[in-house]
Write a protein that holds these residues in place. Structure first.
Motif, short mmCIF file in Angstrom:
data_model
loop_
_atom_site.label_atom_id
_atom_site.label_comp_id
_atom_site.label_asym_id
_atom_site.label_seq_id
_atom_site.Cartn_x
_atom_site.Cartn_y
_atom_site.Cartn_z
N SER A 774 4.39 -3.59 12.08
CA SER A 774 4.23 -3.92 10.67
C SER A 774 4.75 -2.78 9.82
O SER A 774 4.89 -1.64 10.28
CB SER A 774 2.76 -4.20 10.33
OG SER A 774 1.95 -3.09 10.63
N ALA A 775 5.06 -3.08 8.58
CA ALA A 775 5.53 -2.09 7.63
C ALA A 775 5.13 -2.53 6.24
O ALA A 775 4.89 -3.72 5.99
CB ALA A 775 7.05 -1.91 7.73
N GLY A 776 5.04 -1.58 5.34
CA GLY A 776 4.63 -1.93 4.00
C GLY A 776 5.07 -0.92 2.97
O GLY A 776 5.47 0.21 3.30
N ILE A 777 5.00 -1.35 1.73
CA ILE A 777 5.29 -0.48 0.59
C ILE A 777 4.10 -0.59 -0.36
O ILE A 777 3.82 -1.67 -0.89
CB ILE A 777 6.57 -0.90 -0.14
CG1 ILE A 777 7.76 -0.96 0.82
CG2 ILE A 777 6.86 0.07 -1.29
CD1 ILE A 777 9.04 -1.45 0.18
N ASN A 778 3.40 0.49 -0.53
CA ASN A 778 2.32 0.53 -1.51
C ASN A 778 2.87 1.09 -2.82
O ASN A 778 3.68 2.01 -2.84
CB ASN A 778 1.16 1.39 -1.02
CG ASN A 778 0.38 0.69 0.08
OD1 ASN A 778 0.16 -0.52 0.03
ND2 ASN A 778 -0.05 1.44 1.10
N ASN A 779 2.43 0.49 -3.91
CA ASN A 779 2.98 0.78 -5.23
C ASN A 779 4.47 0.47 -5.25
O ASN A 779 5.32 1.32 -5.55
CB ASN A 779 2.71 2.24 -5.63
CG ASN A 779 2.82 2.47 -7.12
OD1 ASN A 779 3.31 1.62 -7.87
ND2 ASN A 779 2.37 3.63 -7.57
N LEU A 780 4.76 -0.76 -4.93
CA LEU A 780 6.13 -1.24 -4.79
C LEU A 780 6.99 -0.94 -6.01
O LEU A 780 8.18 -0.62 -5.90
CB LEU A 780 6.10 -2.76 -4.52
CG LEU A 780 7.43 -3.50 -4.38
CD1 LEU A 780 8.14 -3.04 -3.11
CD2 LEU A 780 7.19 -5.00 -4.33
N LEU A 781 6.43 -1.06 -7.20
CA LEU A 781 7.19 -0.89 -8.44
C LEU A 781 7.17 0.56 -8.93
O LEU A 781 7.61 0.83 -10.05
CB LEU A 781 6.63 -1.82 -9.52
CG LEU A 781 6.60 -3.31 -9.14
CD1 LEU A 781 6.04 -4.13 -10.29
CD2 LEU A 781 7.99 -3.80 -8.75
N ASP A 782 6.67 1.47 -8.12
CA ASP A 782 6.65 2.90 -8.45
C ASP A 782 5.94 3.15 -9.78
O ASP A 782 6.41 3.91 -10.64
CB ASP A 782 8.07 3.46 -8.50
CG ASP A 782 8.09 4.98 -8.36
OD1 ASP A 782 7.15 5.53 -7.75
OD2 ASP A 782 9.03 5.61 -8.87
N SER A 783 4.79 2.53 -9.94
CA SER A 783 4.01 2.68 -11.17
C SER A 783 3.34 4.04 -11.22
O SER A 783 2.87 4.54 -10.21
CB SER A 783 2.95 1.57 -11.24
OG SER A 783 2.02 1.81 -12.25
N ARG A 784 3.30 4.64 -12.41
CA ARG A 784 2.62 5.92 -12.61
C ARG A 784 1.66 5.80 -13.79
O ARG A 784 1.93 5.07 -14.75
CB ARG A 784 3.62 7.04 -12.92
CG ARG A 784 4.78 7.17 -11.95
CD ARG A 784 4.35 7.63 -10.58
NE ARG A 784 5.46 7.63 -9.64
CZ ARG A 784 6.14 8.73 -9.31
NH1 ARG A 784 5.82 9.89 -9.84
NH2 ARG A 784 7.14 8.66 -8.45
N PRO A 785 0.57 6.52 -13.75
CA PRO A 785 -0.32 6.55 -14.92
C PRO A 785 0.33 7.36 -16.04
O PRO A 785 1.30 8.09 -15.82
CB PRO A 785 -1.57 7.23 -14.40
CG PRO A 785 -1.08 8.09 -13.28
CD PRO A 785 0.06 7.36 -12.65
#
Length: 821
Positions: A774-785
């Protein structure tokens, strides 16, 4: 790059904001409910603990399913936790449970930054009880004496529980002190361990973020074997190596004295600030077997963790720098070793007299800290550059005896289920003295520079050690008992009444009660509600922790003290003995289950807490110095202590929905949604002690108020879709965190942080019967506070607030290989 500063709201705006948030939450819940037709609170597919069928431990001792409980219970399976790619249980729950918040990427500027605890419904991190297989878990020794969401808290460290050991997690979102004792004001997190016989699994995982740092490598697994009868023994472990993540900007301050040609080439303007490196190893054993009608059970755990913290840069021109040792200044670093161990066991048996459970457990956590790349300026050139700053130790032993039995009375519609029990707990907390140089004033003045000859700052820079006055051991004993009655009073109406009395050797007796109702309006629609009182006893860390913080002000030694509440320093400034927080919980909601594949829940809650424990402001000023001098402490310029400082009220909404769409024989789409709204207001602040009358001081100031009222995002919304087709599975989830505020000692720097949306995606494929990738991308949209206002950055290089739920690490990737056997 975004900066937002809306200024502090008007004093009268608080009530209006409450109304707007609550009305907004109702609207959002109304929107979320229809989404159940296409979307709910369970996260990823494949959950072994399905809401419709699982019998949960928490909420009632009569053995109800989650959706049949009189209080909201959210279930998360072990598979769901691991599918997130999270590095800790706290991080995984953050992604799966909308009511859960505990920032996952806190800058590791002190030892407490590495302790990942539990915060439910916007309440404090120590107001949720953590159980393992229904038994109370011991807390970490590390008390957070710094800042951030866990300021003043001594929490259970969820880092010490391997994800590979977990069958499921039950999250009870209701006050339950009358059932389970202290700490259950916000709710209960019960971690149910795996029981597997004759098979096991092994997984390796690798992760990294977009910038190339934060590299993560892990191996985890579990193996089970059969025991006589229906017994099994399961051994689970994890080993993690997590690299540090930089969250900092450039330091453009003047570094050397005027005219020094080295200024233009200073080598360390990008000194490190962010999440430090950590390594950990955890081992957990869970066993049970039935012999001669008696079920014997045993659990045990051992965890080791090494963390890297950091201090702020000491400039070459700073008075704290011994320039003969560090001509270019220095950045202190902290190495923390945490050793955590527990053992527990007992016996369960049944007979005509009922079901019995006799159990005992012991847990301890010891934290050792070493600061290096530093100096004690008051020792001059003789100063070591590394110091043992002292250890902390927390211990807890429990003995419990539980009994339950149904009685046919002939007067009630159903049997009267009676549960009762007795409990004894012994707790101990100890502070160990650090190396002499870590706390001492060596008496050597500043050696060079414009301030040569003036008093030098004592203690090791970055992290001062525990002094002999700080060291000490505190213990207490707790005895108590509970009674719980549950029955069906009328058709479809179930009533649960609970009461508990406990006596603490350090502050006396507390009694609490809870009444919960569930009424089936129709076979598909049920109303549930509860009302009760609760409490949280002050942790021993809050009673016993002490630290001496020497400073130099205008060339004069000005020492601040975090004083034990029973110390002469604290008493001189008006401190009184700590007493338990007292809570009142109210909850009402609906459960709609039109089919076995669809469920919707909406719950409204209110929790009021009187005598809430908080760490006071550091009390300073002319009057404080006069009082301390008169009490025999002329070298102290200020002090702070724990106090029952405020009364608060928290209101909110929890809404969840789930729908399982069966597409074919091997195809399934699970859709889920979750929503939480919470709002906490301070309703009363304890008056400034009479001895400080007229000083203008307050026990809880502007910045501390913000950590109670505004640190938690006002809303959480989570949507998820989980698809399974034979050996293939894919998971997509999105979370929206609402607004939150960071209050500042300088009111003009108060900052409103806007919403943040985080999208996570992962997919897996079963290569063989016993292998899955399996593989994944967390915070796919590269969101920052939002970034912190430059003028408010402390330290000056800090880009992101430690209050941010997701932090500023941005997009991360992970790959995983699972093997089963």
């Amino acid at each position: 790059m975004r900066y937002k500063n809306y200024g502090a709201p008007a004093a009268s705006a608080g009530i209006g904001r409450i109304d707007l948030r609550l009305f907004g939450g109702v609207a959002a819940a109304a929107i979320a409910a229809p989404l159940a037709l296409i979307a709910p609170a369970q996260a990823q597919s494949g959950a072994t603990g399905d809401e419709q069928d699982a019998i949960v431990v928490v909420g009632s001792r009569s053995g109800n399913k989650a959706l049949e409980s009189s209080a909201p219970v959210q279930l998360v399976s072990g598979e769901d936790l691991q599918a997130t790619g999270a590095r800790t249980l706290s991080e995984a729950l953050q992604r799966l449970v909308p009511s859960f918040n505990f920032p996952t990427s806190v800058p590791s500027s002190n030892a407490a930054s590495f302790v990942k605890g539990v915060s439910l419904r916007g309440l404090a991190a120590d107001e949720t009880l953590v159980l393992i297989n229904g038994k109370r878990r011991h807390a970490t020794a590390q008390l957070n004496a710094g800042s951030g969401v866990a300021k003043g808290a001594q929490t259970v460290d969820l880092n010490s529980i391997p994800l590979s050991a977990i069958e499921r997690v039950e999250v009870l979102l209701d006050g339950a002190s009358a059932q389970y004792g202290s700490d259950a004001i916000a709710g209960v997190v019960n971690i149910v361990l795996k029981k597997q016989a004759g098979h096991g699994n092994l997984a390796v995982q690798y992760g990294v973020n977009d910038k190339g740092d934060g590299e993560t490598k892990s191996i985890e697994g579990s193996i089970g074997a059969k025991l006589p009868g229906d017994g099994s023994v399961t051994l689970a472990f994890d080993v993690w190596d997590i690299g540090r993540t930089r969250l900092s900007g450039r330091d453009n301050r003047t570094m050397y004295f005027a005219g020094d040609p080295r200024e233009a080439s200073f080598p360390n303007r990008n000194w490190f600030y962010g999440s430090g490196a950590t390594k950990r190893e955890n081992l957990l054993l869970n066993a049970e077997s039935t012999v001669g009608g008696v079920t014997l059970y045993l659990t045990g755990s051992y965890g080791w963790r090494k963390d890297e913290g950091f201090g702020n840069l000491r400039q070459p021109n700073a008075d704290q720098t011994v320039r003969a040792l560090f001509p270019d200044g220095f950045q202190p670093f902290l190495r923390v070793h945490s050793r955590d161990a527990s053992i527990g066991g007992g016996a369960r048996w049944s007979g005509k007299a009922g079901d019995f459970d006799l159990g005992a457990n012991y847990g301890r956590n010891r934290v050792e800290s070493l600061v290096y790349n530093t100096n004690n300026a008051s020792l001059g050139t003789a100063s070591p550059t590394s110091f043992n700053t002292g250890d902390l130790l927390n211990e807890q032993a429990n003995v419990t005896f539980d009994w339950k039995r149904p009685f046919e009375t002939g007067l009630l519609r159903g049997p009267l289920n009676v549960a009762a029990g007795l409990a004894y707990r012994h707790e101990a907390y100890q502070v160990f003295q650090g190396d002499y140089g870590s706390w001492a004033n060596g008496g050597v003045p500043i050696l060079d520079g414009p301030n040569a000859g003036k008093v030098a700052t004592p203690a090791s820079q970055g992290f001062g050690g525990f002094s002999p006055d700080d060291a000490g051991r505190t213990t207490r004993d707790v005895v108590g008992g509970y009674l719980e009655l549950e029955t069906e009073l009328a058709k479809g109406l179930r009533v649960t009444a609970s009461g508990r009395v406990e006596h603490y050797s350090d502050f006396g007796t507390t009694a609490n009660a809870r009444l919960a109702l569930r009424y089936e309006v129709t076979p598909k629609l049920a109303w549930r509600g509860s009302a009760g009182t609760g409490y949280r006893a002050p942790s021993l860390g809050q009673s016993a922790y002490s630290r001496t913080i020497p400073n130099i002000t205008n060339g004069v030694l000005a020492t601040n003290k975090l004083a034990r509440v029973d110390s002469a320093v604290a008493r001189a400034l008006g401190a009184t003995p700590l007493k338990p927080e007292k809570a009142t919980n109210l909850s009402t909601g609906l459960v709609w289950t039109p089919s076995g594949d669809l469920s919707v829940t909406v719950d409204f809650y209110q929790t009021t807490i009187d005598d809430r424990i908080a760490l006071s402001e550091t009390l300073t000023g002319t009057l404080v110095r006069q009082v301390l001098t008169g009490a025999g402490f002329p070298t102290y310029s200020g002090a702070q202590y724990f106090t029952n400082a405020v009364d608060t009220r928290t209101r909110g909404i929890d809404a969840t929905a789930r729908y399982r769409w069966r597409l074919g024989q091997d195809q399934r789409l699970d859709l889920s949604a979750g929503f939480n709204l919470s709002d906490t207001r301070i309703t009363h602040i304890k008056a400034t002690p009479a001895v400080l009358a007229g000083s203008g001081l307050s026990l809880i100031g502007h910045e501390a108020r913000g950590l109670i009222e505004e640190w938690n995002p006002d809303t959480f919304v989570r949507l998820a879709a989980d698809y399974t087709n034979g050996g293939f599975d894919a998971h997509l989830s999105g979370t929206r965190y609402g607004i939150y505020w960071a209050r500042n000692a300088v009111v003009a720097y108060d900052q409103r942080f806007g919403p943040q949306e985080v999208v996570n995606f992962s997919a897996g494929y079963r290569l063989f019967a016993n292998a899955r990738v399996s593989a994944g991308i967390n915070n796919l949209l590269d969101s920052r506070p939002d970034q912190v206002l430059p003028a408010a950055r402390n330290p000056v290089v800090a880009l992101y607030s430690g209050l941010s739920p997701e932090g500023g690490a941005g997009r991360t990737y992970f790959a995983r290989l699972d093997l089963s056997f």
